[in-house]
Design an enzyme around this catalytic site. Structure first.
Site, PDB file in Angstrom:
ATOM      1  N   GLY A   1       0.830  -1.204   0.000  1.00 34.56           N
ATOM      2  CA  GLY A   1       0.000   0.000   0.000  1.00 34.56           C
ATOM      3  C   GLY A   1       0.857   1.244   0.000  1.00 34.56           C
ATOM      4  N   ASN A   2       0.244   2.383   0.292  1.00 38.22           N
ATOM      5  CA  ASN A   2       1.008   3.630   0.410  1.00 38.22           C
ATOM      6  C   ASN A   2       0.346   4.529   1.441  1.00 38.22           C
ATOM      7  OD1 ASN A   2      -0.884   5.533  -0.982  1.00 38.22           O
ATOM      8  ND2 ASN A   2      -0.541   4.087  -2.675  1.00 38.22           N
TER       9      ASN A   2
END
Ligand code: PMT
Length: 397
Positions: free
Chosen positions: A205-206
């Site tokens: 993810g980020n």
């Protein structure tokens, strides 16, 4: 702007009701046609005869006790705009739930026009979670909340909760009735960070919170646009926002590419993974099975897909960069966008997760325009104004 327009002034039961008489007078002075509606409680503070004398017609005082068969629907259908001033906590609660047991809430429910709500109450009541919930619901329903201001309150108290001055309310009513700068537009916004499955439990993810994309979507909705928000996070509640929930870059690509041909402008503010595990594990990866080998493959370039569409919308990309603008300027020239919004995600108060952002607008010819550090809400509002300034939707060319 209000000349000749039908304004319903709805007065509920707070001490600020006396100011409603002046508001009625000011509305008439700017050329509006004014009719009024009052709750029982408001009559403790302002005589119906006062409003009748000012406006030339008797206020609607109830649902059943008048000659008119259905006073609330007649009034709701007649209105071009309704202004509830003052709006007590009780009236706001009924407006938020649709509990149409009094003439004001029934009139609002029977209308299809903009509604301006000017709260007036003690600070404790305004700050109570129940009121905050009702305010959020009313905003979600498209109401404009005008105020409150800080100042003298009933009983000699001071604080937040005072009704705005009638002249300020008048300005807001005029703004609410004029079509927003994006009225009639369709806008596509992407927000949040994508998640690429490694196995059923884990993902790549980020740090995107979705705040920037949400702010843009809300600004567009408030400017009158019909917004499709493709997002990995919760969308802001607004009647002009259609939320499309996605998780991966592929989901986001599918949703964005489906919506893009129907919109006038697309603003892609999501942080999309550039790589994803090529073969996500079907079962949970176990430590005992040794170090997993995760092979990555590129995700679809969503922006490039929209840029390549034959009849593409006005296209705004974002660029999350660190340090110099060189890479962002090169992206603006290479990516086929009309406008690129670069933010330096290493700067304090800028980029991922913050409530503020410092952005630079870049056009494909390399021209830049740097904005100071602003709230993300303000960046959203200004960006929407920029898009309106730079682009005419096809129907209006
Ligand atoms: O969500 P917040 O916490 O509020 O943070 C806001 C933000 C930092 C995420 C936002 O302001 C921002 O910069 N968004 C773009 C982040 C990004 O992915 O930048 P990029 O330089 O990697 O991508 C450039 C553009 O290509 C972006 O418009 C992106 O949506 C798009 N892209 C990227 C990869 C991909 N596979 N497809 C794409 O369309």
């Amino acid at each position: 702007m209000l000349a000749g327009r039908h304004v319903v002034l709805a007065v509920s039961g707070g001490v600020a009701a006396y100011k409603a008489a002046y508001l009625a007078r000011r509305l008439l002075e700017v050329g509006a046609e004014v009719r009024t509606v009052m709750t029982d409680a408001s009559r403790q503070f302002l005589g119906p005869q006062t409003l009748a004398a000012i406006t030339g017609s008797a206020p609607v005082l109830g649902l059943f006790d008048q000659e008119e068969v259905s006073p609330h629907t007649t009034l709701g259908q007649w209105a071009d705009v309704i202004v509830v001033a003052p709006a007590t906590a009780a009236t706001m609660s009924r407006l938020a739930t649709g509990l149409s047991v009094d003439a004001i809430s029934a009139t609002v429910l029977a209308s299809r026009c903009p509604v301006v709500v000017a709260p007036a109450m003690h600070t404790e009541m305004w700050e109570h979670p129940a009121t905050a919930r009702n305010v959020a619901t009313l905003i979600g329903d498209g109401c404009v909340i005008a105020g409150p201001a800080t100042g003298a309150l009933a009983g000699g108290d001071e604080g937040l909760g005072r009704m705005l001055d009638p002249d300020e309310i008048l300005e807001i009513v005029a703004g609410a009735i004029s079509p927003g700068a994006m009225y009639g537009w369709k806008i596509l916004v992407s927000a949040g960070g994508t998640r690429e499955a490694i196995d059923p439990v884990r993902y790549i993810g980020n740090r995107s919170s979705g705040k920037m994309g949400n702010a843009i979507a809300l600004a567009a909705a408030e400017a009158g646009a019909q917004v499709t928000l493709v997002t990995t996070v919760a969308a802001p509640a607004h009647r002009n926002i259609d939320e499309v929930q996605v998780e991966s870059a592929q989901d986001m690509a599918d949703a964005v590419w489906k919506a893009a041909p129907q919109v006038d402008a697309a603003v892609l503010a999501a942080a999309v993974a550039d790589f994803r595990p090529a073969d996500p594990a079907v079962g949970k990866l176990r430590r005992a099975e040794g170090l997993p080998q995760v092979h990555l493959e590129p995700t679809p370039d969503i922006l490039a897909g929209v840029a390549a569409m034959v009849d593409r919308p006005y296209l705004v990309g974002f660029a999350a960069e660190v340090g110099s603008l060189e890479v962002a300027i090169e992206k603006a020239q290479r990516k086929g966008v009309d406008l690129l919004v670069a933010n330096d995600v290493a700067r304090t108060g800028s980029g991922f997760g913050t409530d503020t952002n410092e952005v630079t607008l870049i056009t494909p010819d390399g021209a830049t325009e740097a904005w100071e550090l602003l709230s993300k809400a303000e960046v959203g509002t200004r960006l929407i104004a920029e898009i309106v300034r730079r682009h005419q939707p096809a129907g209006e060319r």
